[in-house]
Design an enzyme around this catalytic site. Sequence first.
Site, PDB file in Angstrom:
ATOM      1  N   ASP A   1      -5.997  13.470 -25.402  1.00  0.00           N
ATOM      2  CA  ASP A   1      -6.073  12.076 -24.970  1.00  0.00           C
ATOM      3  C   ASP A   1      -5.395  11.261 -26.077  1.00  0.00           C
ATOM      4  OD1 ASP A   1      -6.766   9.432 -24.607  1.00  0.00           O
ATOM      5  OD2 ASP A   1      -8.835   9.831 -24.024  1.00  0.00           O
TER       6      ASP A   1
ATOM      7  N   TYR B   1       0.846  -1.203   0.000  1.00  0.00           N
ATOM      8  CA  TYR B   1       0.000   0.000   0.000  1.00  0.00           C
ATOM      9  C   TYR B   1       0.872   1.240   0.000  1.00  0.00           C
ATOM     10  CZ  TYR B   1      -5.019  -0.465   0.131  1.00  0.00           C
ATOM     11  OH  TYR B   1      -6.327  -0.616  -0.242  1.00  0.00           O
TER      12      TYR B   1
ATOM     13  N   LYS C   1      -2.103   0.378 -25.246  1.00  0.00           N
ATOM     14  CA  LYS C   1      -2.499   0.238 -26.652  1.00  0.00           C
ATOM     15  C   LYS C   1      -1.220   0.203 -27.495  1.00  0.00           C
ATOM     16  CE  LYS C   1      -7.070   2.165 -25.797  1.00  0.00           C
ATOM     17  NZ  LYS C   1      -7.107   2.819 -24.463  1.00  0.00           N
TER      18      LYS C   1
ATOM     19  N   ARG D   1      -2.214  -2.428 -18.507  1.00  0.00           N
ATOM     20  CA  ARG D   1      -3.392  -1.545 -18.456  1.00  0.00           C
ATOM     21  C   ARG D   1      -3.176  -0.543 -17.343  1.00  0.00           C
ATOM     22  NH1 ARG D   1      -7.472  -4.467 -21.528  1.00  0.00           N
ATOM     23  NH2 ARG D   1      -8.745  -2.624 -21.224  1.00  0.00           N
TER      24      ARG D   1
ATOM     25  N   THR E   1      -3.475   6.184 -22.009  1.00  0.00           N
ATOM     26  CA  THR E   1      -3.389   4.849 -21.429  1.00  0.00           C
ATOM     27  C   THR E   1      -2.042   4.287 -21.874  1.00  0.00           C
ATOM     28  OG1 THR E   1      -4.567   3.935 -23.334  1.00  0.00           O
ATOM     29  CG2 THR E   1      -5.868   4.389 -21.358  1.00  0.00           C
TER      30      THR E   1
ATOM     31  N   GLU F   1      -0.526   4.820  -0.416  1.00  0.00           N
ATOM     32  CA  GLU F   1      -1.334   6.031  -0.642  1.00  0.00           C
ATOM     33  C   GLU F   1      -0.481   7.281  -0.468  1.00  0.00           C
ATOM     34  OE1 GLU F   1      -4.388   4.802   1.960  1.00  0.00           O
ATOM     35  OE2 GLU F   1      -5.922   4.853   0.412  1.00  0.00           O
TER      36      GLU F   1
HETATM   37  N1  DSN Z   1     -11.966   0.590 -25.154  1.00  0.00           N
HETATM   38  C1  DSN Z   1     -10.904   1.368 -25.733  1.00  0.00           C
HETATM   39  C2  DSN Z   1     -10.856   1.181 -27.214  1.00  0.00           C
HETATM   40  O1  DSN Z   1     -11.115   0.082 -27.642  1.00  0.00           O
HETATM   41  O2  DSN Z   1     -10.549   2.091 -27.953  1.00  0.00           O
HETATM   42  C3  DSN Z   1     -10.975   2.771 -25.333  1.00  0.00           C
HETATM   43  O3  DSN Z   1     -11.037   2.855 -23.954  1.00  0.00           O
END
Ligand code: DSN
Length: 393
Positions: free
Chosen positions: A197, A47, A226, A232, A223, A49
């Site tokens: 984003d 933990y 990708k 993730r 994120t 925080e």
């Molecule tokens: N679910 C993602 C996508 O497939 O683009 C975006 O969060």
Amino acid sequence: MIDDKRLFDLIQQEDKRQKRVINLIASENYVSRAVLKALGSTLVNKYAEGYPGKRYYGGNNLVDEIENLTKLRALNLFKLDPRKWQVNVQPYSGSPANMAVYLALVPPGEKIMGMELSMGGHLTHGHRVSATGRFWKQVAYGVDKKTERIDYDALKVLAKKEKPKLIVAGFTAYPRRIDFKKFRQIADACGAVLLVDMSHIAGLVAGGVHASPFPYADIVMTTTHKTLRGPRAAMIFSHSMFSSLIDKAVFPGLQGGPHINQIAAVATALHEASQSAFKTYAKQTVVNAQALASELKKLGWRIVSGGTDTHLLLVDTWARGVSGAAASDMLECEGIIVNKNTIPYDTRTPADPSGIRIGTAAVTTRGIKEKDVVRIAQKIDAILLHKIKDKTR
Ligand code: DSN
């Protein structure tokens, strides 16, 4: 070996499925063993925080080093001056990261301008079914009906009329290069904060095959799983003037203890993305997407906006009488995984839209090149038009 046979079997089956299929989901990828190792490490027990040097729990000296290392790698990867930019690496994933940005910078009830979900935006860009659309008002923009590309002049007119507090530039199903300079001019024309984003294209930016948003944005969120090929998770980069508000919004505003194993896995992915091999990967990802789009086009399929500049493309399958859901199901039966997707000005429903979204980030990780994607395109064509007589699987 996991001492739980049922679960272990399921994980093994999923592992095999991932290896067996041709994965064309635009938002997925295959992480390295090193990333998996960091994720599955004993860091999961801790933990922490708070932030480095300011924790609410003891025993965090090493965790502080890990979080600081991750932040440093993130700033270095995108060539950012630490006197100008800060990064928060604690967001659990993209949705809470976007929520944190709004919480930090947009008073409840105020306007957020983001692309409509059905045109390629994201739920958390203010869609009414998302909490972001309940606490803030979305000013939705789309793409031009004819070109299926962003009409920056139309956006400027809308922004000046609606005066949103924040504009989101970033998409989940927009295949074209984003002109961040124009977004900056639009934000300046109405006094809005510019949030980019870059979740989908972060790996392309890191690999130098998409322009960087950093010279123009106030905040950049991404994120990490990708095109960036990490676990993730998400990160929020902010100009120093916003960073303490962002930090407070992430913790304690929205989240509790950060997932340190996840942060360590992000550090691993950032290290991998800084290697020269990653540049080659990013370039090949785009080349593959373009080759796939061009072969599908040659075979008579309508590609939204005529092609792609990135890792993803949208195919208007309904133009040849195949709905998006039917296309996705038919392809899955033959081992090709895509997702059904709305196309701009879709006349069908999100559950069974007019198109499919195809991405090349995952297959490129597996070493696929142009000649292979041409064959994949031919196979997609054969499956969707029922040209396959003898099933090979
Ligand atoms: N679910 C993602 C996508 O497939 O683009 C975006 O969060």
